[in-house]
Design an enzyme around this catalytic site. Sequence first.
Site, PDB file in Angstrom:
ATOM      1  N   ASP A  14       0.915  -1.147  -0.183  1.00 23.99           N
ATOM      2  CA  ASP A  14      -0.077  -0.004  -0.104  1.00 23.99           C
ATOM      3  C   ASP A  14       0.929   1.282   0.081  1.00 23.99           C
ATOM      4  O   ASP A  14       0.354   2.249   0.709  1.00 23.99           O
ATOM      5  CB  ASP A  14      -0.954   0.094   1.131  1.00 23.99           C
ATOM      6  CG  ASP A  14      -1.862  -1.379   1.191  1.00 23.99           C
ATOM      7  OD1 ASP A  14      -2.389  -1.744   0.391  1.00 23.99           O
ATOM      8  OD2 ASP A  14      -1.714  -1.904   2.440  1.00 23.99           O
ATOM      9  N   LYS A  17       1.955   1.877  -4.944  1.00 26.45           N
ATOM     10  CA  LYS A  17       2.848   1.537  -6.210  1.00 26.45           C
ATOM     11  C   LYS A  17       2.061   1.629  -7.653  1.00 26.45           C
ATOM     12  O   LYS A  17       2.476   1.833  -8.623  1.00 26.45           O
ATOM     13  CB  LYS A  17       3.227  -0.220  -6.150  1.00 26.45           C
ATOM     14  CG  LYS A  17       4.116  -0.373  -5.185  1.00 26.45           C
ATOM     15  CD  LYS A  17       4.392  -1.686  -4.742  1.00 26.45           C
ATOM     16  CE  LYS A  17       3.247  -2.752  -4.328  1.00 26.45           C
ATOM     17  NZ  LYS A  17       2.756  -2.323  -3.065  1.00 26.45           N
ATOM     18  N   GLY A  41      -3.992  -4.753  -4.240  1.00 26.34           N
ATOM     19  CA  GLY A  41      -5.242  -3.779  -4.505  1.00 26.34           C
ATOM     20  C   GLY A  41      -4.393  -2.473  -5.031  1.00 26.34           C
ATOM     21  O   GLY A  41      -4.307  -1.664  -4.104  1.00 26.34           O
ATOM     22  N   HIS A  42      -4.312  -2.288  -6.430  1.00 25.21           N
ATOM     23  CA  HIS A  42      -3.426  -1.327  -6.753  1.00 25.21           C
ATOM     24  C   HIS A  42      -4.766  -0.323  -7.206  1.00 25.21           C
ATOM     25  O   HIS A  42      -5.394  -0.438  -7.874  1.00 25.21           O
ATOM     26  CB  HIS A  42      -2.533  -1.463  -7.906  1.00 25.21           C
ATOM     27  CG  HIS A  42      -1.478  -2.340  -7.636  1.00 25.21           C
ATOM     28  ND1 HIS A  42      -0.728  -3.126  -8.626  1.00 25.21           N
ATOM     29  CD2 HIS A  42      -0.914  -2.375  -6.372  1.00 25.21           C
ATOM     30  CE1 HIS A  42       0.124  -3.586  -8.170  1.00 25.21           C
ATOM     31  NE2 HIS A  42       0.220  -3.336  -6.707  1.00 25.21           N
ATOM     32  N   ARG A 143       3.827 -29.415  -5.571  1.00 24.14           N
ATOM     33  CA  ARG A 143       3.821 -30.033  -7.047  1.00 24.14           C
ATOM     34  C   ARG A 143       2.547 -30.595  -7.339  1.00 24.14           C
ATOM     35  O   ARG A 143       2.182 -31.680  -8.288  1.00 24.14           O
ATOM     36  CB  ARG A 143       4.847 -31.096  -7.297  1.00 24.14           C
ATOM     37  CG  ARG A 143       6.260 -30.116  -7.191  1.00 24.14           C
ATOM     38  CD  ARG A 143       7.543 -30.866  -6.997  1.00 24.14           C
ATOM     39  NE  ARG A 143       7.455 -31.292  -5.518  1.00 24.14           N
ATOM     40  CZ  ARG A 143       8.585 -31.785  -4.933  1.00 24.14           C
ATOM     41  NH1 ARG A 143       9.720 -31.811  -5.631  1.00 24.14           N
ATOM     42  NH2 ARG A 143       8.562 -31.772  -3.761  1.00 24.14           N
ATOM     43  N   GLN A 223       2.204  -6.174  -3.182  1.00 23.60           N
ATOM     44  CA  GLN A 223       3.023  -6.253  -1.628  1.00 23.60           C
ATOM     45  C   GLN A 223       3.959  -5.707  -1.525  1.00 23.60           C
ATOM     46  O   GLN A 223       4.382  -4.597  -2.320  1.00 23.60           O
ATOM     47  CB  GLN A 223       2.782  -8.040  -1.452  1.00 23.60           C
ATOM     48  CG  GLN A 223       1.187  -8.425  -1.167  1.00 23.60           C
ATOM     49  CD  GLN A 223       1.064  -9.103  -2.420  1.00 23.60           C
ATOM     50  OE1 GLN A 223       1.502  -9.901  -3.023  1.00 23.60           O
ATOM     51  NE2 GLN A 223      -0.313  -8.965  -2.977  1.00 23.60           N
ATOM     52  N   ALA A 298      -7.635  -1.393   0.179  1.00 24.24           N
ATOM     53  CA  ALA A 298      -8.281  -1.323  -1.448  1.00 24.24           C
ATOM     54  C   ALA A 298      -8.913  -2.738  -1.546  1.00 24.24           C
ATOM     55  O   ALA A 298      -9.924  -2.420  -2.364  1.00 24.24           O
ATOM     56  CB  ALA A 298      -7.178  -0.666  -2.368  1.00 24.24           C
ATOM     57  N   GLY A 301     -10.826  -3.122   2.537  1.00 20.49           N
ATOM     58  CA  GLY A 301     -11.536  -2.066   3.398  1.00 20.49           C
ATOM     59  C   GLY A 301     -11.286  -2.090   4.753  1.00 20.49           C
ATOM     60  O   GLY A 301     -11.519  -1.136   5.540  1.00 20.49           O
ATOM     61  N   PRO A 303      -9.221  -0.916   8.107  1.00 23.84           N
ATOM     62  CA  PRO A 303      -8.387   0.111   8.312  1.00 23.84           C
ATOM     63  C   PRO A 303      -6.931  -0.471   8.723  1.00 23.84           C
ATOM     64  O   PRO A 303      -6.716  -1.358   9.134  1.00 23.84           O
ATOM     65  CB  PRO A 303      -8.879   0.631   9.900  1.00 23.84           C
ATOM     66  CG  PRO A 303     -10.184  -0.340  10.103  1.00 23.84           C
ATOM     67  CD  PRO A 303     -10.404  -1.348   9.260  1.00 23.84           C
ATOM     68  N   VAL A 413       3.247  13.808  -4.389  1.00 24.71           N
ATOM     69  CA  VAL A 413       2.916  14.724  -3.438  1.00 24.71           C
ATOM     70  C   VAL A 413       1.205  14.702  -3.469  1.00 24.71           C
ATOM     71  O   VAL A 413       0.363  15.682  -3.119  1.00 24.71           O
ATOM     72  CB  VAL A 413       3.102  16.269  -3.744  1.00 24.71           C
ATOM     73  CG1 VAL A 413       4.558  16.234  -3.183  1.00 24.71           C
ATOM     74  CG2 VAL A 413       3.085  16.456  -5.011  1.00 24.71           C
TER      75      VAL A 413
HETATM   76  P1  GTP Z   1      -0.646  -3.081  -2.853  1.00 25.23           P
HETATM   77  O1  GTP Z   1       0.187  -3.742  -4.190  1.00 25.23           O
HETATM   78  O2  GTP Z   1      -1.643  -3.673  -2.471  1.00 25.23           O
HETATM   79  O3  GTP Z   1       0.483  -2.819  -1.970  1.00 25.23           O
HETATM   80  O4  GTP Z   1      -1.029  -1.452  -3.131  1.00 25.23           O
HETATM   81  P2  GTP Z   1      -0.411  -0.095  -3.812  1.00 25.23           P
HETATM   82  O5  GTP Z   1       1.171  -0.020  -3.248  1.00 25.23           O
HETATM   83  O6  GTP Z   1      -0.398   0.175  -5.079  1.00 25.23           O
HETATM   84  O7  GTP Z   1      -1.011   1.092  -2.847  1.00 25.23           O
HETATM   85  P3  GTP Z   1      -2.750   1.349  -2.855  1.00 25.23           P
HETATM   86  O8  GTP Z   1      -2.964   1.760  -4.255  1.00 25.23           O
HETATM   87  O9  GTP Z   1      -3.185   0.394  -2.116  1.00 25.23           O
HETATM   88  O10 GTP Z   1      -2.503   2.605  -2.034  1.00 25.23           O
HETATM   89  C1  GTP Z   1      -2.234   3.803  -2.233  1.00 25.23           C
HETATM   90  C2  GTP Z   1      -3.255   5.024  -1.953  1.00 25.23           C
HETATM   91  O11 GTP Z   1      -2.660   6.168  -1.833  1.00 25.23           O
HETATM   92  C3  GTP Z   1      -4.138   5.057  -3.160  1.00 25.23           C
HETATM   93  O12 GTP Z   1      -5.367   5.326  -2.899  1.00 25.23           O
HETATM   94  C4  GTP Z   1      -3.538   6.029  -3.995  1.00 25.23           C
HETATM   95  O13 GTP Z   1      -4.257   6.840  -4.989  1.00 25.23           O
HETATM   96  C5  GTP Z   1      -3.032   7.065  -2.840  1.00 25.23           C
HETATM   97  N1  GTP Z   1      -1.849   7.813  -3.245  1.00 25.23           N
HETATM   98  C6  GTP Z   1      -0.519   7.416  -4.040  1.00 25.23           C
HETATM   99  N2  GTP Z   1       0.547   8.365  -4.192  1.00 25.23           N
HETATM  100  C7  GTP Z   1      -0.240   9.156  -3.277  1.00 25.23           C
HETATM  101  C8  GTP Z   1       0.454  10.420  -2.762  1.00 25.23           C
HETATM  102  O14 GTP Z   1       1.695  10.882  -2.964  1.00 25.23           O
HETATM  103  N3  GTP Z   1      -0.347  11.315  -2.000  1.00 25.23           N
HETATM  104  C9  GTP Z   1      -1.390  10.922  -1.541  1.00 25.23           C
HETATM  105  N4  GTP Z   1      -2.243  11.716  -0.692  1.00 25.23           N
HETATM  106  N5  GTP Z   1      -2.191   9.664  -1.984  1.00 25.23           N
HETATM  107  C10 GTP Z   1      -1.467   8.961  -2.799  1.00 25.23           C
END
Ligand code: GTP
Length: 424
Positions: A14, A17, A41-42, A143, A223, A298, A301, A303, A413
């Site tokens: 999270d 990425k 959950g990207h 296997r 991950q 993502a 849900g 926390p 940012v």
């Molecule tokens: P996994 O592969 O499951 O670990 O996910 P992930 O690394 O892609 O991260 P994920 O998308 O779950 O969470 C990142 C959250 O932060 C998303 O809602 C993005 O839109 C948000 N986000 C990413 N970069 C930034 C940032 O620089 N600032 C803010 N405020 N939000 C960001």
Amino acid sequence: MDKTFVVVGTQFGDEGKGKIIDVLAPTADYVVRFQGGNNAGHTVVVGKDKFVLHLLPSGIISSKGKCIIGAGVVVDIKVLLEEMEELEKRGYDLSNLYIDERAHIIFPYHIAIDKAKEEALGENKIGTTQRGIGPCYNDKIARNGIRIGDLLDKDRFKDKLLWNLKEKNDILTRYGKETFDFDTMYNEYMKLAEKISNRVVDCVSVLNNAIEKGERVLFEGAQALMLDIDFGTYPYVTASSPTAGGVCTGTGVGPKKIDRILGVMKAYTTRVGEGVYPTELLDDLGELIRKKGYEYGATTGRPRRCGWLDLVMGKYATMINGLTDIVLTKIDVLTGLEEIKVAVGYEIDGKVYDSYPSSLRQSKKFKVIYKTFKGWTEDITNIKEYSELPENCRKYIEFIENHLGVKVSLVSVGPERTQNIYRS
Ligand code: GTP
């Protein structure tokens, strides 16, 4: 010129990425997932549109090239088809999506076993997403696994499914759970096979040929290091290798062919699920970061647990992945905090560790050594030039890169594609 890029998570996942891959994908001829399954959950934000991708490479949103689900990924075909349908409905052309014939399939019995096992473990549960990922990798290593390529050979699939169902139904009976019927599952998967058969290829030769020709390949990690099956906080880890090494085992591309390894690091730390978490903030500050950073899973849900940035883990991530760059995300979330802390060591039984010790356990008594920074109050979400960041923010970033010996080459940012500060 650098041609092959890896993007990996350096913390507990999270880190953002998804956004970074979306930013880099338009420059790539191939975007490749190499491990994990639909436990990822990207999140990708494009204007008012938000996409949460679990199994498809998140590069698929912005990529003009080919997207590949590599051999090291475990594939729930039903989830794959649902995600594809959703994107096609939103106007995306997915004719550029391919799956390695070696990728293993997650069957309904894997999901049922995942749930039954977590339930049986009770308080000692791992905190899995209960999507069958672990049991599927279990079969792969034992296997017994059924691979995408097996689906295309009816007799081989039949034999393997018969054997697996016998074994899995025994396990489910022991857990007191419902079992699965062979004919129903066989017929269902034969129909599913028809829907994906034209996308099944030998990705090893596809990718190696592409690299040979000088095409640009982006490997997309899901991950993160601290959830790695070998180097993470075992047993509270995922069942695959989300580190840069996982690219080689999960795609069949050799280590010497990888040019850049980008570690995505959130400016603080979060964790979903159980397990040791040294810099966790269990107070109001933790809650404030959770709310400001919208730290809720993502996929589930749930926390997320929140805490300070941990550079003890950062050093470990730098070493294990051989990072060439750091992408620092969500630093905007720290705006407004009076003080910001960073962990630089753990003291365990009088000994100070500056890289993550394998013996660390939740139960073990240890002290975290912090360095404290002054915060900033200015809104940084529209800044594009590094020099325009508040001085205290720059001091924080520069401390990270000096401490780790790796350049922070991109500072994110905000969640939008455009909210980035590039540093050459
Ligand atoms: P996994 O592969 O499951 O670990 O996910 P992930 O690394 O892609 O991260 P994920 O998308 O779950 O969470 C990142 C959250 O932060 C998303 O809602 C993005 O839109 C948000 N986000 C990413 N970069 C930034 C940032 O620089 N600032 C803010 N405020 N939000 C960001």
